[in-house]
Design an enzyme around this catalytic site. Structure first.
Site, PDB file in Angstrom:
ATOM      1  N   TYR A   4     -17.077 -66.918 -35.266  1.00 67.54           N
ATOM      2  CA  TYR A   4     -17.126 -67.248 -33.835  1.00 67.54           C
ATOM      3  C   TYR A   4     -17.691 -68.663 -33.670  1.00 67.54           C
ATOM      4  CZ  TYR A   4     -21.703 -64.962 -34.721  1.00 67.54           C
ATOM      5  OH  TYR A   4     -22.891 -64.556 -35.260  1.00 67.54           O
ATOM      6  N   ARG A  58     -19.032 -62.219 -38.774  1.00 72.22           N
ATOM      7  CA  ARG A  58     -17.862 -62.530 -37.933  1.00 72.22           C
ATOM      8  C   ARG A  58     -17.683 -64.029 -37.807  1.00 72.22           C
ATOM      9  NH1 ARG A  58     -19.974 -58.119 -34.581  1.00 72.22           N
ATOM     10  NH2 ARG A  58     -18.458 -56.421 -34.683  1.00 72.22           N
ATOM     11  N   GLY A 109     -28.939 -58.945 -40.693  1.00 70.38           N
ATOM     12  CA  GLY A 109     -28.507 -58.834 -42.091  1.00 70.38           C
ATOM     13  C   GLY A 109     -28.902 -57.493 -42.688  1.00 70.38           C
ATOM     14  N   SER A 118     -25.697 -63.445 -32.044  1.00 73.36           N
ATOM     15  CA  SER A 118     -24.918 -62.522 -32.863  1.00 73.36           C
ATOM     16  C   SER A 118     -24.699 -61.195 -32.110  1.00 73.36           C
ATOM     17  CB  SER A 118     -25.648 -62.269 -34.191  1.00 73.36           C
ATOM     18  OG  SER A 118     -25.011 -61.258 -34.918  1.00 73.36           O
ATOM     19  N   LYS A 155     -28.575 -57.049 -36.214  1.00 67.91           N
ATOM     20  CA  LYS A 155     -27.930 -58.359 -36.361  1.00 67.91           C
ATOM     21  C   LYS A 155     -28.710 -59.363 -37.206  1.00 67.91           C
ATOM     22  CE  LYS A 155     -24.609 -58.153 -35.046  1.00 67.91           C
ATOM     23  NZ  LYS A 155     -23.622 -57.305 -35.774  1.00 67.91           N
TER      24      LYS A 155
HETATM   25  P1  A3P Z   1     -22.735 -61.997 -37.753  1.00 67.33           P
HETATM   26  O1  A3P Z   1     -21.622 -61.029 -37.912  1.00 67.33           O
HETATM   27  O2  A3P Z   1     -23.059 -62.307 -36.328  1.00 67.33           O
HETATM   28  O3  A3P Z   1     -22.561 -63.253 -38.579  1.00 67.33           O
HETATM   29  P2  A3P Z   1     -26.660 -56.423 -39.234  1.00 67.33           P
HETATM   30  O4  A3P Z   1     -26.069 -55.845 -40.448  1.00 67.33           O
HETATM   31  O5  A3P Z   1     -28.161 -56.275 -39.196  1.00 67.33           O
HETATM   32  O6  A3P Z   1     -25.988 -55.950 -37.978  1.00 67.33           O
HETATM   33  O7  A3P Z   1     -26.462 -57.973 -39.289  1.00 67.33           O
HETATM   34  C1  A3P Z   1     -25.194 -58.549 -39.276  1.00 67.33           C
HETATM   35  C2  A3P Z   1     -25.355 -59.993 -39.729  1.00 67.33           C
HETATM   36  O8  A3P Z   1     -25.717 -60.026 -41.085  1.00 67.33           O
HETATM   37  C3  A3P Z   1     -24.109 -60.800 -39.640  1.00 67.33           C
HETATM   38  O9  A3P Z   1     -24.072 -61.328 -38.338  1.00 67.33           O
HETATM   39  C4  A3P Z   1     -24.297 -61.837 -40.749  1.00 67.33           C
HETATM   40  O10 A3P Z   1     -24.596 -63.115 -40.258  1.00 67.33           O
HETATM   41  C5  A3P Z   1     -25.509 -61.348 -41.534  1.00 67.33           C
HETATM   42  N1  A3P Z   1     -25.359 -61.307 -42.977  1.00 67.33           N
HETATM   43  C6  A3P Z   1     -26.312 -61.661 -43.853  1.00 67.33           C
HETATM   44  N2  A3P Z   1     -25.879 -61.516 -45.099  1.00 67.33           N
HETATM   45  C7  A3P Z   1     -24.624 -61.028 -45.037  1.00 67.33           C
HETATM   46  C8  A3P Z   1     -23.664 -60.677 -46.015  1.00 67.33           C
HETATM   47  N3  A3P Z   1     -23.939 -60.795 -47.313  1.00 67.33           N
HETATM   48  N4  A3P Z   1     -22.469 -60.234 -45.595  1.00 67.33           N
HETATM   49  C9  A3P Z   1     -22.189 -60.140 -44.273  1.00 67.33           C
HETATM   50  N5  A3P Z   1     -23.073 -60.447 -43.302  1.00 67.33           N
HETATM   51  C10 A3P Z   1     -24.283 -60.897 -43.675  1.00 67.33           C
END
Ligand code: A3P
Length: 499
Positions: free
Chosen positions: A452, A450, A231, A327, A229
């Protein structure tokens, strides 16, 4: 006996007093050939071939064709020194560490022992062989067929050794058949059950034993270790655009991630892991990598990763741990986790020790990975500081072009790829995405980024306090490493500096 398989003899089991067994000799053998028991559930491979480094097909065949349960090798983790050899269990077959007795197939006559018979007697009477038995609670030796048949040098050696041990020590020697011995071994050394896979090419003997068909080049040069979570998927997708960087193939079972070092997949062995990587076209310039975001906070992962990939570079992405926790909670809600659906985030993170187990399990998943310094310290026990790069996850989100440049410099990728053209900000997604044909944006799926409600100020305040010491530890750790502080850490510590 199958051709190519030498009849094993387990000569002696020496246990220190606290581990001693009652002095019973168990002789359960029924099937005998030339007076040699042949249904022992035990087999060895010529030159350790396939036992270690593991060739999974050998284990399969042993199990299904011959009902083999136990084998032994001198090669795990390395041939020398003998007292550091260990056992492990792979695919249900127990692999015991075998000692070296100094007798070889060609060592047939007493007077022809290399260096003269005096050397053999020295080894028995206080020398290497004696010390081997003395220092290893369980010693396993194998004699070769020619010793059996021709000169009985093995018998001379071990009879003399037993007499010497009995005369000069208070050890009680005992012999067990292989299957019982293996059970006993792993009762005494339960920590050895799980293997630690190494790169066969880092040991000349292992490389020689290994199949000519196999290559060590199908291993990653760097890992994105997580945590979840922060990025990591965005980073993975941006790196995959790079012409000199190649990602692992997606795993169909674990959300595309291989999750090798962190869980049960590890027991599939390194051939299984390597199958997730293509044969590199140009070994020195291809940067293969994989991303498994639960490596970061899985206790055993750094040790396993360092055993197989000691020279790998490690990328960890850090965001404010409060946002990471939130997240994860939202991720669980999106996956219909009833605990997350039935409790507010605040209830989850503030639940006390007497709360239901499933609530505490969710709380752990929300909170534990965010104790960043603890997890990074564990990685730093196995990797040099220069191998670790901390990615500021907030900056990755706001200015990925800058972050990707820093990562390339850290990896040593040349020439540096300019991401300015490759990425574009997508207003409707609210995130940076890949620019594809026609100037369109290809963004991550709806499970990333997402929508939220914002984290409540109440929960933020609670988590700021909860993570304050952890964040201070992170500050100290990054300062010690000479790594820049992520902007979110600076802000967080400034806003909680009252405490
Ligand atoms: P959220 O969906 O809670 O916003 P991971 O890939 O490690 O599971 O992390 C997911 C998170 O990456 C997302 O959490 C989002 O905030 C973040 N993120 C950072 N850059 C992003 C991007 N370019 N596109 C989508 N999510 C991104």
């Amino acid at each position: 006996m199958a051709p190519g398989i030498e009849p094993p003899t387990i000569r002696s089991v020496a246990l220190p007093p606290e581990l001693q067994l009652p002095p019973i000799l168990i002789v359960p053998f029924s099937l005998q050939e030339h007076g040699i028991p042949i249904d022992m559930g035990y087999a060895v491979a010529p030159h350790h071939s396939g036992v270690y480094p593991v060739h999974s097909q050998l284990y399969e065949a042993w199990k299904s064709v011959w009902g083999i349960k136990v084998t032994s090798t001198e090669e795990y983790p390395h041939l020398r020194p003998a007292r550091y050899r260990r056992g492990f269990i792979h695919n249900g077959i127990q692999v015991l560490p075998r000692q070296t007795c100094g007798l070889f197939t060609h060592t047939i006559f007493y007077n022809e022992y290399p260096g003269g018979s005096k050397e053999l007697d020295k080894s028995i009477r206080g020398g290497e062989l004696f010390l081997t038995v003395l220092l290893n609670p369980i010693s396993i030796f194998m004699t070769h067929l020619s010793n059996y048949g021709n000169d009985r040098l093995g018998l001379y050696t071990f009879e003399s050794l037993v007499k010497f041990v009995q005369c000069w020590t208070n050890l009680r020697l005992q012999t067990l058949p292989p299957v019982q011995l293996a059970e006993r071994y792993f009762q005494i050394f339960p920590d050895e059950r799980d293997p630690l896979w190494q790169n066969p090419c880092h040991d000349k003997r292992h490389k020689d034993i290994w199949s000519k068909e196999k290559t060590c080049d199908r291993l990653p040069k760097f890992l994105i270790i997580g945590p979840q979570k922060t990025g990591t998927t965005a980073l993975h997708s941006f790196l995959s655009i790079h012409p000199a960087i190649t990602s692992s193939f997606p795993s169909p079972t674990t959300f595309e991630e291989i999750q090798f070092f962190s869980g049960a997949n590890y027991h599939n062995g390194i051939d299984w892991y390597m199958d997730f990587f293509p044969f590199p076209s140009n070994v020195s310039t291809d940067f293969m990598f994989e991303k498994s975001a639960n490596y970061f906070d899985t206790e055993v992962a750094p040790k396993r990763a360092a055993a197989l990939l000691p020279r790998a570079k490690i990328l960890a992405v850090l965001i404010n741990p409060a946002d990471r926790a939130y997240s994860w909670y939202q991720h669980q809600r999106a996956h219909q986790d009833p605990v997350a659906l039935n409790h507010t985030f605040h209830e989850v993170v503030t639940a006390g020790a007497s709360a239901p187990r499933d609530l505490l399990a969710l709380q752990r998943h929300c909170l534990n990975p965010g104790a960043y310094a603890i997890h990074l310290d564990r990685w730093l026990q196995h990797y040099q500081a220069s191998q670790l790069h901390i990615v500021d996850g907030a900056l990755l989100r706001s200015n990925p072009v800058l972050v990707m440049e820093g990562i390339q410099r850290f990896l040593g990728v040349t020439p540096i790829f300019n991401y300015t053209q490759a990425l574009m900000y997508d207003d409707s997604k609210g995130f940076w995405c890949q620019r594809v044909e026609g100037g369109r944006a290809k963004c991550l799926g709806k499970s990333k980024g997402r929508k939220y409600p914002e984290l409540s100020s109440e929960s933020r305040a609670f988590l700021a306090e909860y993570y304050h010491e952890h964040n201070m530890d992170l500050l100290r750790l990054l300062s010690r490493l000479g790594q820049p502080l992520p902007s979110w850490l600076r802000q967080e510590l400034q806003s909680t500096s009252w405490s």
